[in-house]
Scaffold this active site. Sequence first.
Site, PDB file in Angstrom:
ATOM      1  N   SER A  20       4.895  93.255  14.775  1.00 53.97           N
ATOM      2  CA  SER A  20       5.959  92.587  15.515  1.00 53.97           C
ATOM      3  C   SER A  20       7.298  93.179  15.106  1.00 53.97           C
ATOM      4  CB  SER A  20       5.955  91.079  15.234  1.00 53.97           C
ATOM      5  OG  SER A  20       6.204  90.831  13.868  1.00 53.97           O
ATOM      6  N   GLY A  21       8.290  92.967  15.948  1.00 51.24           N
ATOM      7  CA  GLY A  21       9.627  93.474  15.677  1.00 51.24           C
ATOM      8  C   GLY A  21      10.611  92.870  16.645  1.00 51.24           C
ATOM      9  N   GLY A  22      11.822  93.427  16.693  1.00 55.31           N
ATOM     10  CA  GLY A  22      12.857  92.886  17.540  1.00 55.31           C
ATOM     11  C   GLY A  22      12.529  92.967  19.013  1.00 55.31           C
ATOM     12  N   VAL A  26       2.716  93.254  19.118  1.00 57.14           N
ATOM     13  CA  VAL A  26       1.481  93.871  19.569  1.00 57.14           C
ATOM     14  C   VAL A  26       0.335  93.048  19.019  1.00 57.14           C
ATOM     15  CG1 VAL A  26      -0.016  95.900  19.429  1.00 57.14           C
ATOM     16  CG2 VAL A  26       2.448  96.189  19.673  1.00 57.14           C
ATOM     17  N   LYS A  41       0.797  94.937  24.204  1.00 55.52           N
ATOM     18  CA  LYS A  41       2.191  94.963  23.752  1.00 55.52           C
ATOM     19  C   LYS A  41       3.002  94.020  24.632  1.00 55.52           C
ATOM     20  CE  LYS A  41       4.654  98.757  24.441  1.00 55.52           C
ATOM     21  NZ  LYS A  41       5.162 100.129  24.209  1.00 55.52           N
ATOM     22  N   ASP A 135      11.255 111.926  21.660  1.00 53.73           N
ATOM     23  CA  ASP A 135      11.247 111.298  20.332  1.00 53.73           C
ATOM     24  C   ASP A 135      10.024 111.727  19.524  1.00 53.73           C
ATOM     25  OD1 ASP A 135      12.398 109.761  18.344  1.00 53.73           O
ATOM     26  OD2 ASP A 135      11.435 107.910  18.973  1.00 53.73           O
TER      27      ASP A 135
END
Length: 541
Positions: A20-22, A26, A41, A135
Site C-alpha cells: 500500500s502507499g499514497g 495492491v 491494484k 522510468d
Amino acid sequence: MDTRTAWSVPGYTEVRELGSGGSGRVVLAVHAATGTAVAVKYLSDRLREDPAFVGEFRAEARLLGGLESPYVVRLYEYVEAPGGAAIVMELVDGISLRALLRQSGQADAEAALVVLKGSLLGLAAAHRAGVVHRDYKPENVLVAADGSSKLVDFGIAANRGSTPGVAGTPAYMAPEQWQGRPASPAADVYAATATFFECLTGRKPYDGENFAELAVQHIEAPVPETEAPEPVRPLIRRGLAKAPEQRPENAEAFVAELEDVALAAYGPDWEERGQRKLAALAALLPLLFPSAGGPAAGTTAAATTTLGGGAGWAPGRRGWLAAGIALVLGAVLVMTTDAIGASPGGASALSAFATTSAAPPGSASPSPGPSVPASPSAVPSASASPSPSPSASASPSASASASPTPTSSPTATLTGKPTPTPTPTPTPTPTPPVKVTAVDVALRTSVYRGEASITVSATGTGPVTVTVQWFLGGSQGAYTVPDGSESFTVQAGSTVTTTRQHTFTRDRGCYGGVRVTTKPAAGNKSAADSQYLARCVEAPR
C-alpha cells in the site's frame, strides 16, 4: 494511511493485502470462477476524487493495450465503477533487481547482460507499439527464480513523440528528459544503460548531491565507461551518449548490439551462464519472493531526494545553465512526487508492484495466465531515486493457465486481449465451434537466434493448438534440417499475436527458418519464413 475501501472488483475474492502507499493498495485476490490468483491494484479514494488521476490510471491500461510479450506483465481487466477503480493483473514470482544489487553489490558481466537483454526485450515490445517507458530503473526490473528477467511498471509511460513534461527517476534520466523534450525510445535506452552500468560497477553513472548537479552531469559530464569491464564498454559508450541520435534508436537495435558484443566477448554460451549466475544470486533472497507469502509491504511517499557524494567533476558554462533549469525541474519533480506518493510524473507507487497492459474498449475478455500467490517485498529506492518502489510481481511464463471470465463492473470495464497461453478447460457456450481463418508468421534473426512473431485468427469458441517448427537450411526458404519444435494453445474468438524465440544449432545451415501450423488447420494451411543468421559460417561440405 489506510486506503482500504468497501468496494472490490466483482468476481474476485480478496485474500490479503500485498502493498500500500499514497496512491492506493495492491491485493492478492482469487478469481471466483477458476481459482486463479491475481494481483489487483486499487486507486485510493483520495486520488479517485481527482479526474486527472483517474484519467492517468485508466490511460496506463489503454496505452499498453497492444502489448503481447512474455517480457511485459499482462493485464486482465481494468474496472471502473462508482465505488472505485482497479487494474487486475497476473502475478510473477520474482524479486527486483534493486533487491539483488542491495544483496550482492554488483553483478558479473554475463549476468548483467542477461538482465539487460530480458528487460530490453520488454522495452522493445513497447517501442514497437509506439510507447516510451520513461522510468527504467533497478526497481522496475524483475528477476525470476530461474534467472530470467523482465521489465515492469509502465505507470508514467507516454506515447512516442509526446511532450508530457519532465518525469522519471533522476539517476537514470536521459539529458533530453531533464530538458522536457519529447519522449523517445532513445531515452529508455539511456536509462537501461545507466542501470546496466550500476549492475556492473555497484554505483550509478553520476552521483550529484542534488537535482541541479545531476542534471548537469547527465547533460555534459563524460561517460564513465572506463569503470566498466573493457569488453562491454562499447555498450556503455553508445547507450549513455549525450545526444539521442548517437544512441541505438530503440531497444530492439540495442539488443542486436548487445548480442554482438556478448558473443564476441564471452562466447556462444554467455546467456546460459549469465542466467545461472542470476538464479544463484536470487536464491540468496528466498524470503523476498512473492511465493514466500510474507506480510504486506508498505510503500513510501518521498517528497525529497537524497543523493550520494560528488563525483569530483565541475560543470562548464552549459552546466551552470542546466543547473538553473534543474532547480526548477527538481521542484516540479518533488511536488509531483508529494502529490501522488510515488515516482515523479504521475507513476503510482503501486505500479512498481506490477505493470499493466490492456486493450482498448471492445476487445475480448482476457484469460489470466499462470500465477503464484504473492507478497511483494518493500524495496526502498536508491539514493538518487525520489521514490521507493516495492518489487514487481507478474508472470512471464507462457505455460498452461486457468482462464477466468472477469465480471463486468456496474459502470465500465476495459478488458485485456486474450492471452496466447493455453487454456485447459474452456467454458462451453452455444457459440459456433472453433475455426481458424488464418495463421501468419514473421521471423527476425540475430546471432544464431530467431524471434518469430505469430498471428492466429480464429472464430467460434474452443482451443487452437499452434505448432511451431524450427529449421536450418543452406539457402533462403530451405527448411531442410529440423532444429526443434514447440506447441502452445490459444483460445478462439479473436486475433492473437505472440512471440516465440529459438536458439539455432550452429554449423548446420546459415538460414534459420520457422513453420507454423494449427489444429484445426487454418484457412491458409500454414505459414513459414526464413532469414539469414548473423555471423554464420556454414560448415564445409
